[in-house]
Motif scaffolding. Sequence first.
Motif, PDB file in Angstrom:
ATOM      1  N   ILE A 166       0.891  -1.269  -0.003  1.00  0.00           N
ATOM      2  CA  ILE A 166      -0.069  -0.182   0.020  1.00  0.00           C
ATOM      3  C   ILE A 166       0.899   1.135  -0.088  1.00  0.00           C
ATOM      4  O   ILE A 166       1.644   1.494   0.764  1.00  0.00           O
ATOM      5  CB  ILE A 166      -1.113   0.028   1.302  1.00  0.00           C
ATOM      6  CG1 ILE A 166      -1.621  -1.528   1.592  1.00  0.00           C
ATOM      7  CG2 ILE A 166      -1.851   1.238   0.983  1.00  0.00           C
ATOM      8  CD1 ILE A 166      -2.579  -1.742   0.497  1.00  0.00           C
ATOM      9  N   ILE A 167       0.803   1.935  -1.029  1.00  0.00           N
ATOM     10  CA  ILE A 167       1.571   3.199  -1.140  1.00  0.00           C
ATOM     11  C   ILE A 167       0.739   4.515  -1.047  1.00  0.00           C
ATOM     12  O   ILE A 167      -0.195   4.559  -1.610  1.00  0.00           O
ATOM     13  CB  ILE A 167       2.449   3.495  -2.388  1.00  0.00           C
ATOM     14  CG1 ILE A 167       3.091   2.255  -2.666  1.00  0.00           C
ATOM     15  CG2 ILE A 167       3.200   4.565  -2.654  1.00  0.00           C
ATOM     16  CD1 ILE A 167       3.981   2.148  -3.864  1.00  0.00           C
ATOM     17  N   SER A 168       0.891   5.262   0.032  1.00  0.00           N
ATOM     18  CA  SER A 168       0.071   6.621   0.294  1.00  0.00           C
ATOM     19  C   SER A 168       0.992   7.906  -0.113  1.00  0.00           C
ATOM     20  O   SER A 168       1.896   8.172   0.500  1.00  0.00           O
ATOM     21  CB  SER A 168      -0.234   6.636   1.674  1.00  0.00           C
ATOM     22  OG  SER A 168      -0.922   5.400   2.128  1.00  0.00           O
ATOM     23  N   MET A 213       8.404   7.918   4.361  1.00  0.00           N
ATOM     24  CA  MET A 213       9.689   8.612   3.480  1.00  0.00           C
ATOM     25  C   MET A 213       9.515   9.970   3.069  1.00  0.00           C
ATOM     26  O   MET A 213       8.252  10.494   2.975  1.00  0.00           O
ATOM     27  CB  MET A 213       9.906   7.884   2.159  1.00  0.00           C
ATOM     28  CG  MET A 213       9.890   6.409   2.149  1.00  0.00           C
ATOM     29  SD  MET A 213      10.216   5.590   0.572  1.00  0.00           S
ATOM     30  CE  MET A 213      10.227   3.862   1.198  1.00  0.00           C
ATOM     31  N   ALA A 214      10.501  10.937   3.453  1.00  0.00           N
ATOM     32  CA  ALA A 214      10.564  12.189   2.954  1.00  0.00           C
ATOM     33  C   ALA A 214      10.803  12.428   1.561  1.00  0.00           C
ATOM     34  O   ALA A 214      12.008  12.843   1.103  1.00  0.00           O
ATOM     35  CB  ALA A 214      11.499  13.032   3.609  1.00  0.00           C
ATOM     36  N   VAL A 215      10.116  11.861   0.636  1.00  0.00           N
ATOM     37  CA  VAL A 215      10.059  11.716  -0.814  1.00  0.00           C
ATOM     38  C   VAL A 215       8.808  12.638  -1.350  1.00  0.00           C
ATOM     39  O   VAL A 215       7.851  12.432  -0.932  1.00  0.00           O
ATOM     40  CB  VAL A 215      10.200  10.426  -1.274  1.00  0.00           C
ATOM     41  CG1 VAL A 215      10.282  10.282  -2.797  1.00  0.00           C
ATOM     42  CG2 VAL A 215      11.090   9.665  -0.715  1.00  0.00           C
ATOM     43  N   GLY A 216       9.506  13.623  -2.390  1.00  0.00           N
ATOM     44  CA  GLY A 216       8.248  14.374  -2.935  1.00  0.00           C
ATOM     45  C   GLY A 216       7.721  15.114  -1.734  1.00  0.00           C
ATOM     46  O   GLY A 216       8.139  15.750  -1.069  1.00  0.00           O
ATOM     47  N   ASP A 217       6.331  14.859  -1.548  1.00  0.00           N
ATOM     48  CA  ASP A 217       5.672  15.537  -0.687  1.00  0.00           C
ATOM     49  C   ASP A 217       5.203  14.540   0.554  1.00  0.00           C
ATOM     50  O   ASP A 217       4.166  14.676   1.216  1.00  0.00           O
ATOM     51  CB  ASP A 217       4.299  16.188  -1.126  1.00  0.00           C
ATOM     52  CG  ASP A 217       3.253  17.072  -0.207  1.00  0.00           C
ATOM     53  OD1 ASP A 217       4.227  17.542   0.730  1.00  0.00           O
ATOM     54  OD2 ASP A 217       2.202  17.186  -0.253  1.00  0.00           O
ATOM     55  N   GLY A 218       6.051  13.452   0.706  1.00  0.00           N
ATOM     56  CA  GLY A 218       6.038  12.642   1.557  1.00  0.00           C
ATOM     57  C   GLY A 218       5.160  11.417   0.897  1.00  0.00           C
ATOM     58  O   GLY A 218       4.332  11.485   0.326  1.00  0.00           O
ATOM     59  N   MET A 219       5.822  10.026   1.784  1.00  0.00           N
ATOM     60  CA  MET A 219       5.132   9.020   1.141  1.00  0.00           C
ATOM     61  C   MET A 219       5.293   7.975   2.014  1.00  0.00           C
ATOM     62  O   MET A 219       6.297   7.722   2.924  1.00  0.00           O
ATOM     63  CB  MET A 219       5.943   8.370  -0.042  1.00  0.00           C
ATOM     64  CG  MET A 219       5.702   7.032  -0.671  1.00  0.00           C
ATOM     65  SD  MET A 219       6.759   6.442  -1.977  1.00  0.00           S
ATOM     66  CE  MET A 219       6.642   7.523  -3.140  1.00  0.00           C
ATOM     67  N   ALA A 220       4.087   7.156   2.330  1.00  0.00           N
ATOM     68  CA  ALA A 220       4.027   5.951   3.177  1.00  0.00           C
ATOM     69  C   ALA A 220       4.088   4.727   2.332  1.00  0.00           C
ATOM     70  O   ALA A 220       3.119   4.524   1.441  1.00  0.00           O
ATOM     71  CB  ALA A 220       2.984   6.127   3.974  1.00  0.00           C
ATOM     72  N   VAL A 221       4.832   3.825   2.659  1.00  0.00           N
ATOM     73  CA  VAL A 221       4.851   2.312   1.947  1.00  0.00           C
ATOM     74  C   VAL A 221       4.505   1.281   3.047  1.00  0.00           C
ATOM     75  O   VAL A 221       5.283   1.372   4.237  1.00  0.00           O
ATOM     76  CB  VAL A 221       6.154   2.113   1.492  1.00  0.00           C
ATOM     77  CG1 VAL A 221       6.112   0.769   0.975  1.00  0.00           C
ATOM     78  CG2 VAL A 221       6.521   3.029   0.330  1.00  0.00           C
ATOM     79  N   SER A 222       3.262   0.802   3.005  1.00  0.00           N
ATOM     80  CA  SER A 222       2.779  -0.330   4.069  1.00  0.00           C
ATOM     81  C   SER A 222       2.906  -1.713   3.419  1.00  0.00           C
ATOM     82  O   SER A 222       2.212  -1.887   2.161  1.00  0.00           O
ATOM     83  CB  SER A 222       1.745   0.129   4.651  1.00  0.00           C
ATOM     84  OG  SER A 222       1.414   1.667   4.897  1.00  0.00           O
TER      85      SER A 222
END
Length: 227
Positions: A166-168, A213-222
């Motif tokens: 799941i990528i948010s 992750m501090a990538v782009g505008d922030g990303m969560a990988v679950s």
Amino acid sequence: MNEETAVELSIVNPVVKEFLNQKYRPADQRLLSFREIGERNLVPIILKETESVLSMLLKLTRPDKILEIGTAIGYSAAFFAYSCPDAEIYSIEKDDNSFRIAGKNIEAAGLEGQVHLYHGDGEDEIRRMGKEGINGFDLVFIDAGKSHYRRFLDAALTVSSDHAVIISDNILIHGLTVTADRDPKNKHKTHMRKMREYLDYICSNPRFDTTLMAVGDGMAVSLLQTT
């Protein structure tokens, strides 16, 4: 907000960001003109640095079936299709105009056989997919209304495989998630509260193994944890 706070809120120093983006290579050259149109018209497509990380994740996970919540003009759906030519992509968009434009763009790209567009609320359309027997998604990309990530996730889990990723995206909302100083008139306090609640949920729920992750505008990988 003082200068020190403003600097701390920069996810990546602008000079560093520009340097890294100079190394950007699209997953497919056909995406270049697509990205230029989106950026020129200020359409919220995935950022270059976000795309680069997603590209690596796709190579590692090799999904067969991708669910996207938030099509916009179809850029990320095309990116998924070009990156995973053997995968099926199902993408949902609520906005009427964006859905219409996305349909034209996907058709112009010759991807209408691989990318399936759904028009409506993310949760409602996922429920409809489930009733139609469309399930088994091994990658879910959430990039729609920021206040609704939790309900989109809950719905997506009903049609996801046991090993789904799941990528948010855009979890920091330009710093709003981090501090209310970004919203002095409290216009976006609901977005901030809902996103914080969502991040607390995916980071504390034992069903997920989540990395922020501090990538782009922030990303969560679950990663879904099998029982």
